[in-house]
Design an enzyme around this catalytic site. Structure first.
Site, short mmCIF file in Angstrom:
data_model
loop_
_atom_site.label_atom_id
_atom_site.label_comp_id
_atom_site.label_asym_id
_atom_site.label_seq_id
_atom_site.Cartn_x
_atom_site.Cartn_y
_atom_site.Cartn_z
N HIS A 7 65.67 9.08 42.26
CA HIS A 7 66.37 9.99 43.25
C HIS A 7 67.79 9.56 42.85
O HIS A 7 68.25 9.03 42.11
CB HIS A 7 66.21 9.03 44.72
CG HIS A 7 66.61 7.81 44.83
ND1 HIS A 7 65.78 6.54 44.42
CD2 HIS A 7 67.67 7.01 45.28
CE1 HIS A 7 66.42 5.40 44.77
NE2 HIS A 7 67.68 5.69 45.06
N GLU A 43 68.70 5.14 55.25
CA GLU A 43 68.86 6.16 54.10
C GLU A 43 67.44 7.20 54.70
O GLU A 43 66.61 7.11 55.37
CB GLU A 43 68.10 5.66 52.72
CG GLU A 43 66.75 4.96 52.86
CD GLU A 43 66.39 4.61 51.44
OE1 GLU A 43 67.10 3.78 50.89
OE2 GLU A 43 65.02 4.69 51.25
N GLN A 54 68.71 11.37 48.15
CA GLN A 54 68.76 10.31 49.04
C GLN A 54 70.14 10.22 50.01
O GLN A 54 71.07 9.91 49.15
CB GLN A 54 68.55 8.76 48.42
CG GLN A 54 68.71 7.76 49.24
CD GLN A 54 68.72 6.39 48.51
OE1 GLN A 54 69.62 6.38 47.66
NE2 GLN A 54 67.59 5.68 48.46
N HIS A 78 74.95 6.95 43.58
CA HIS A 78 74.17 6.36 42.23
C HIS A 78 73.01 7.35 42.08
O HIS A 78 72.76 8.05 42.73
CB HIS A 78 73.57 5.01 42.83
CG HIS A 78 72.64 4.95 43.81
ND1 HIS A 78 72.94 5.03 45.17
CD2 HIS A 78 71.21 4.94 43.86
CE1 HIS A 78 71.67 4.84 45.99
NE2 HIS A 78 70.74 4.91 44.97
N GLU A 128 70.34 2.54 39.41
CA GLU A 128 69.55 1.71 40.29
C GLU A 128 68.06 1.96 39.33
O GLU A 128 68.01 3.16 38.99
CB GLU A 128 69.38 2.24 41.57
CG GLU A 128 68.36 1.68 42.41
CD GLU A 128 68.07 2.08 43.89
OE1 GLU A 128 68.86 3.09 44.05
OE2 GLU A 128 67.20 1.59 44.32
CO CO Z 1 68.90 4.32 45.97
#
Ligand code: CO
Length: 141
Positions: A7, A43, A54, A78, A128
């Site tokens: 994501h 989220e 996201q 991210h 991530e």
């Molecule tokens: Co994330």
């Protein structure tokens, strides 16, 4: 080591307005919504092919996303990569001298395990790593 983009996380100041914008203007329907207290976020995930967008709303100003919004405003927060073996991936990055934010895997949303890598080691982008729950469902966190 990375098998897919899982994501892309986008920090938003107003989660409901951003969800509505994604539905109405971008034509995406929310696939999952979760409050992750340990990360200080709520989220909402939208499936785009095999990956997700996201949207991240901060649960308060004194959270990582709250501080990000204060410092930089809404925007790309991210990029998350899927990995099959999170502990192994962290070990490999550590050996390569990449600074880690999370030295050990921790719980993410949807039963995943996750870890964050410091932007210093990844070209200035917070990264991530996401390991899907055993059993195989695609994960995002
Ligand atoms: Co994330």
């Amino acid at each position: 080591m990375f098998t897919a983009i899982d994501h892309v996380g986008i920090a938003v100041a107003d989660l409901e307005a951003a969800v509505e914008h994604h539905r109405r203007v971008l034509g995406l329907e929310p696939a999952h919504r979760e409050v992750v207290e340990s990360q200080g976020v709520e989220e909402v995930l939208f499936a785009v092919g095999d990956a997700y967008v996201q949207l991240l709303g901060a649960l308060g100003p004194d959270t990582p996303v709250g501080r990000f919004l204060e410092r930089r405003g809404p925007g790309l927060h991210h990029v998350a990569y899927r990995v099959e073996d999170l502990a192994g991936a962290l070990e490999r990055l550590r050996e390569g001298g990449v600074p880690l934010i999370d030295e050990e895997p921790r719980p993410g949303s949807r039963g995943t395990r996750i870890a964050f890598v410091h932007p210093r080691g990844t070209g200035g982008v917070l990264v991530e790593l996401v390991e899907a729950p055993s059993g195989g469902a695609d994960g995002a966190s």
